[in-house]
Design an enzyme around this catalytic site. Structure first.
Site, PDB file in Angstrom:
ATOM      1  N   SER A  49     -83.959  36.956  52.151  1.00  0.00           N
ATOM      2  CA  SER A  49     -84.353  35.819  52.984  1.00  0.00           C
ATOM      3  C   SER A  49     -84.166  36.225  54.446  1.00  0.00           C
ATOM      4  O   SER A  49     -83.472  37.212  54.724  1.00  0.00           O
ATOM      5  CB  SER A  49     -83.468  34.601  52.672  1.00  0.00           C
ATOM      6  N   ASP A  84     -88.397  37.220  51.418  1.00  0.00           N
ATOM      7  CA  ASP A  84     -88.519  35.918  50.743  1.00  0.00           C
ATOM      8  C   ASP A  84     -88.747  34.828  51.795  1.00  0.00           C
ATOM      9  O   ASP A  84     -88.005  34.751  52.778  1.00  0.00           O
ATOM     10  CB  ASP A  84     -87.205  35.662  49.971  1.00  0.00           C
ATOM     11  N   GLU A 135     -97.714  31.034  49.719  1.00  0.00           N
ATOM     12  CA  GLU A 135     -97.208  29.791  49.120  1.00  0.00           C
ATOM     13  C   GLU A 135     -98.112  28.616  49.455  1.00  0.00           C
ATOM     14  O   GLU A 135     -98.557  28.448  50.582  1.00  0.00           O
ATOM     15  CB  GLU A 135     -95.788  29.509  49.618  1.00  0.00           C
ATOM     16  N   GLY A 178     -82.047  25.721  44.637  1.00  0.00           N
ATOM     17  CA  GLY A 178     -80.692  25.193  44.476  1.00  0.00           C
ATOM     18  C   GLY A 178     -80.566  24.364  43.213  1.00  0.00           C
ATOM     19  O   GLY A 178     -81.372  24.486  42.283  1.00  0.00           O
ATOM     20  N   HIS A 207     -90.575  29.716  42.047  1.00  0.00           N
ATOM     21  CA  HIS A 207     -89.336  29.712  42.845  1.00  0.00           C
ATOM     22  C   HIS A 207     -88.345  28.747  42.188  1.00  0.00           C
ATOM     23  O   HIS A 207     -88.712  27.983  41.314  1.00  0.00           O
ATOM     24  CB  HIS A 207     -89.645  29.251  44.275  1.00  0.00           C
ATOM     25  N   GLY A 208     -87.105  28.798  42.668  1.00  0.00           N
ATOM     26  CA  GLY A 208     -86.114  27.840  42.160  1.00  0.00           C
ATOM     27  C   GLY A 208     -85.732  28.114  40.722  1.00  0.00           C
ATOM     28  O   GLY A 208     -85.566  27.189  39.919  1.00  0.00           O
TER      29      GLY A 208
HETATM   30  P1  13P Z   1     -82.779  29.245  43.316  1.00  0.00           P
HETATM   31  O1  13P Z   1     -82.066  28.828  44.550  1.00  0.00           O
HETATM   32  O2  13P Z   1     -83.079  28.108  42.413  1.00  0.00           O
HETATM   33  O3  13P Z   1     -82.066  30.336  42.603  1.00  0.00           O
HETATM   34  O4  13P Z   1     -84.203  29.803  43.784  1.00  0.00           O
HETATM   35  C1  13P Z   1     -84.307  30.978  44.519  1.00  0.00           C
HETATM   36  C2  13P Z   1     -85.645  31.138  45.150  1.00  0.00           C
HETATM   37  O5  13P Z   1     -86.623  30.583  44.736  1.00  0.00           O
HETATM   38  C3  13P Z   1     -85.726  32.054  46.301  1.00  0.00           C
HETATM   39  O6  13P Z   1     -86.986  32.068  46.865  1.00  0.00           O
END
Ligand code: 13P
Length: 287
Positions: A49, A84, A135, A178, A207-208
C-alpha cells in the site's frame, strides 16, 4: 526475479483457482510470504500500500529488498511486486522503482477521468511488460471508525475499463476491507455474474479477503475471481503472535527483548495464515 502478474492470473482463471495477494509491511512480513509460497510451490503477489511503502522508506527500498530476498532465499516460484490502491503519482513512482505490477485506484474519480488516467497507465505498463489492475466501484471499509458497506460496481463501467487493456479488474461486489460488520449482506454474486458476463475473460480481483466465509470465496472463484487480496488477517495474526510472546515474558532476562526472537512468533503466524489462504484459494502446486 519478479514477474508481471499477467501469466499467473491467466493460468489461475483458466484453472479455476485464485492467486493470493498478501500485503507486506516489513522484512519479516515479506520473508514469511515468500517462504510460504516457496514451500507450497504457489505463485504469489506481494501487495504494497502507499502507507506501507512510505513506512519502508520508499518504493525503491521495497523493490530492492524484495528482489534481493528472492535471490538470497532461492525463491523460484513466480512473484509479482504490486502497488495496492495506487494513486496516479504513486503508480509512476512504482514503475520507476522497478515494481512488476501496479493497481491504479481511480474508483473515486468520475468514470471519464478514471478511464483517461487508466488508459495512459495501461500504455506505460505495456511498454514495460508490467501488469496493471484497475478498480470500478469503490471497495468500502473502516474510515474514521465508521464501517462503510461495499459498493456494487456497474457492469457497463466494468466493461468500459476492462476494454482499456488492463490485466485484471477489481470490481466492488459488496466486499470491504478489514472486519465485516455483523449485519454484512455477503458478496453480491448477482453483480459478479453480471460483470463476468460483460468482461468475458478478464481476471477479476476480490479485495477484502479477510473474513469472507469460505463458501463465498469458493463461489467467487468459480465465477471468475482469479486474485484475492489479504491484509487484515495477517496483521491480526502477527499481533497475536507478538502479544503472546511478550506476555510470556521469557526473553527479558534483564536485557530487554531480542528483536529477532520477539518478531519470530508473529512472523511464523503470518506464514501459517498465508499457507491456509493458498490452500483455500487453490494455488498450491500451481507455480
Ligand atoms: P483485507 O483488509 O480484508 O485483508 O483486504 C485487503 C485488501 O483488499 C488490500 O487491497
Amino acid at each position: 526475479m519478479l514477474v508481471s502478474a499477467k501469466e499467473m492470473l491467466e493460468k489461475a482463471r483458466d484453472g479455476k483457482y485464485a492467486v493470493g495477494q498478501f500485503n507486506i509491511n516489513n522484512l519479516e512480513w515479506s520473508k514469511a510470504v515468500l517462504q510460504a509460497a516457496q514451500e507450497l510451490n504457489s505463485p504469489v503477489i506481494l501487495g504494497v500500500s502507499e502507507g506501507a511503502g512510505k513506512y519502508m522508506t520508499g518504493y525503491k527500498t521495497v523493490s530492492a529488498m524484495v528482489k534481493a530476498m528472492i535471490e538470497e532465499m532461492n525463491i523460484t516460484v513466480p512473484v509479482a511486486l504490486h502497488l495496492d490502491h495506487g494513486s496516479y503519482d504513486g503508480c509512476y513512482k512504482c514503475i520507476e522503482a522497478g515494481f512488476s505490477s501496479i493497481m491504479f485506484d481511480g474508483s473515486h474519480y468520475p468514470i471519464e477521468e478514471n478511464v483517461e488516467k487508466t488508459t495512459e497507465l495501461v500504455k506505460v505498463c505495456k511498454e514495460k511488460g508490467m501488469s496493471i489492475e484497475a478498480e470500478v466501484g469503490s471497495i468500502g471499509g473502516e474510515e474514521d471508525g465508521v464501517v462503510g458497506m461495499g459498493e456494487c460496481a456497474d457492469p457497463n463501467e466494468c466493461k468500459q475499463v476492462a476494454d482499456l487493456g488492463v490485466t485484471m479488474l477489481a470490481a466492488g461486489i459488496g466486499n470491504i476491507h478489514g472486519k465485516y460488520p455483523a449485519d454484512w449482506a455477503g458478496l453480491s454474486f448477482e453483480t459478479l455474474a453480471a460483470i463476468k458476463d460483460k468482461v468475458g475473460d478478464m481476471p477479476l480481483v476480490l479485495h477484502g479477503g479477510t473474513g469472507i466465509p469460505e463458501d463465498q470465496i469458493k463461489k467467487a472463484i468459480s465465477l471468475g475471481v482469479a486474485k484475492i487480496n489479504v491484509n487484515t488477517e495477517c496483521q491480526l495474526t502477527f499481533a497475536e503472535g507478538t502479544r503472546k510472546y511478550i506476555e510470556a515474558g521469557k526473553d527479558l532476562e534483564g536485557k530487554g527483548f531480542d528483536p529477532r526472537k520477539l518478531l519470530a512468533p508473529g512472523t511464523e503466524a503470518i506464514k501459517t495464515t498465508v499457507k491456509e489462504k493458498m490452500e483455500l484459494f487453490g494455488s498450491v502446486g500451481k507455480a
